[in-house]
Design a protein around this motif. Structure first.
Motif, PDB file in Angstrom:
ATOM      1  N   ASP A  55      13.290 -18.479   5.646  1.00 19.73           N
ATOM      2  CA  ASP A  55      12.768 -17.759   6.810  1.00 19.73           C
ATOM      3  C   ASP A  55      12.304 -16.355   6.424  1.00 19.73           C
ATOM      4  O   ASP A  55      11.225 -15.909   6.821  1.00 19.73           O
ATOM      5  CB  ASP A  55      13.828 -17.667   7.908  1.00 19.73           C
ATOM      6  CG  ASP A  55      14.099 -19.013   8.569  1.00 19.73           C
ATOM      7  OD1 ASP A  55      13.267 -19.925   8.396  1.00 19.73           O
ATOM      8  OD2 ASP A  55      15.140 -19.134   9.249  1.00 19.73           O
ATOM      9  N   VAL A  56      13.105 -15.657   5.648  1.00 20.32           N
ATOM     10  CA  VAL A  56      12.747 -14.306   5.214  1.00 20.32           C
ATOM     11  C   VAL A  56      11.491 -14.340   4.344  1.00 20.32           C
ATOM     12  O   VAL A  56      10.578 -13.520   4.495  1.00 20.32           O
ATOM     13  CB  VAL A  56      13.922 -13.641   4.462  1.00 20.32           C
ATOM     14  CG1 VAL A  56      13.483 -12.365   3.768  1.00 20.32           C
ATOM     15  CG2 VAL A  56      15.055 -13.366   5.412  1.00 20.32           C
ATOM     16  N   MET A  57      11.404 -15.300   3.442  1.00 24.47           N
ATOM     17  CA  MET A  57      10.239 -15.393   2.559  1.00 24.47           C
ATOM     18  C   MET A  57       8.959 -15.711   3.347  1.00 24.47           C
ATOM     19  O   MET A  57       7.890 -15.177   3.052  1.00 24.47           O
ATOM     20  CB  MET A  57      10.465 -16.448   1.465  1.00 24.47           C
ATOM     21  CG  MET A  57      11.578 -16.085   0.502  1.00 24.47           C
ATOM     22  SD  MET A  57      11.422 -14.437  -0.191  1.00 24.47           S
ATOM     23  CE  MET A  57      10.055 -14.666  -1.271  1.00 24.47           C
ATOM     24  N   VAL A  75       8.353 -14.875   6.502  1.00 25.74           N
ATOM     25  CA  VAL A  75       7.983 -13.648   7.230  1.00 25.74           C
ATOM     26  C   VAL A  75       7.296 -12.669   6.285  1.00 25.74           C
ATOM     27  O   VAL A  75       6.272 -12.067   6.621  1.00 25.74           O
ATOM     28  CB  VAL A  75       9.231 -13.020   7.887  1.00 25.74           C
ATOM     29  CG1 VAL A  75       8.935 -11.623   8.399  1.00 25.74           C
ATOM     30  CG2 VAL A  75       9.724 -13.906   9.020  1.00 25.74           C
ATOM     31  N   LEU A  76       7.842 -12.485   5.075  1.00 26.38           N
ATOM     32  CA  LEU A  76       7.212 -11.589   4.100  1.00 26.38           C
ATOM     33  C   LEU A  76       5.817 -12.085   3.703  1.00 26.38           C
ATOM     34  O   LEU A  76       4.884 -11.295   3.559  1.00 26.38           O
ATOM     35  CB  LEU A  76       8.094 -11.442   2.865  1.00 26.38           C
ATOM     36  CG  LEU A  76       9.362 -10.610   3.043  1.00 26.38           C
ATOM     37  CD1 LEU A  76      10.202 -10.665   1.774  1.00 26.38           C
ATOM     38  CD2 LEU A  76       9.009  -9.187   3.389  1.00 26.38           C
ATOM     39  N   PRO A 132      18.060 -19.387   5.790  1.00 27.29           N
ATOM     40  CA  PRO A 132      17.741 -17.973   6.038  1.00 27.29           C
ATOM     41  C   PRO A 132      16.833 -17.382   4.936  1.00 27.29           C
ATOM     42  O   PRO A 132      15.955 -16.572   5.221  1.00 27.29           O
ATOM     43  CB  PRO A 132      19.095 -17.271   6.045  1.00 27.29           C
ATOM     44  CG  PRO A 132      20.092 -18.334   6.265  1.00 27.29           C
ATOM     45  CD  PRO A 132      19.512 -19.586   5.726  1.00 27.29           C
ATOM     46  N   PHE A 133      17.036 -17.809   3.711  1.00 28.37           N
ATOM     47  CA  PHE A 133      16.207 -17.330   2.601  1.00 28.37           C
ATOM     48  C   PHE A 133      14.750 -17.742   2.799  1.00 28.37           C
ATOM     49  O   PHE A 133      13.835 -16.944   2.634  1.00 28.37           O
ATOM     50  CB  PHE A 133      16.764 -17.888   1.283  1.00 28.37           C
ATOM     51  CG  PHE A 133      15.980 -17.487   0.081  1.00 28.37           C
ATOM     52  CD1 PHE A 133      15.997 -16.185  -0.379  1.00 28.37           C
ATOM     53  CD2 PHE A 133      15.216 -18.421  -0.602  1.00 28.37           C
ATOM     54  CE1 PHE A 133      15.280 -15.806  -1.490  1.00 28.37           C
ATOM     55  CE2 PHE A 133      14.483 -18.056  -1.714  1.00 28.37           C
ATOM     56  CZ  PHE A 133      14.518 -16.743  -2.163  1.00 28.37           C
TER      57      PHE A 133
END
Length: 143
Positions: A27-29, A31-32, A24-25
């Motif tokens: 994936d978030v990075m 997207v950012l 999840p970490f």
């Protein structure tokens, strides 16, 4: 032993997880990263166009020079003639008179480096508000 229940597997049943789940970490990075890559060309940066000193053009034949003194007193020189003292309210009328109807005659503001910046800006602002088109600052040539 008829009443004893064997619990041999209970000590190994559920263990706490001591690792961080990185999926999840990541994936978030990602997207950012995509958001910043898309929006970065849209951001306008402030452009400061600074004058260069070493490659100045030839000085025009007719120049009106305004000298700002350390005591905020102004002097007006036309074509390297004698400097005449002048007050700020009469500056625009005297510059127009010296231009003789030719708006392309440049006005150069000269000031010592110890003169307050505010004094130079007041002179420049007064001239630009009056519609004097070619206003510049005098600089020392060379390195």
């Amino acid at each position: 032993m008829p009443g004893v229940i064997a619990r041999g597997g209970s000590s190994r049943g559920r263990r706490t997880m001591n690792e961080i789940n990185m999926v999840p970490f990541i994936d978030v990075m990602l997207v950012l990263l995509i958001i910043f890559m898309v929006t970065s060309p849209l951001i306008t940066t402030g452009v400061v166009d600074l004058p260069t000193v070493g490659r100045a053009k030839q000085r025009p034949q007719s120049v009106i020079e305004i000298v700002v003194g350390l005591d905020d007193k102004l002097k007006l020189k036309v074509d390297k003639g004698d400097a005449a003292a002048i007050a700020l309210p009469q500056l625009v009328a005297r510059v127009r008179e010296a231009q003789r109807g030719q708006a392309d005659v440049p006005v150069v503001i000269s000031a010592d480096r110890q003169v307050k910046y505010e004094s130079v800006v007041k002179v420049m602002d007064t001239l630009q508000r009056a519609g004097v088109q070619r206003v510049g600052l005098s600089v020392k040539q060379g390195a």
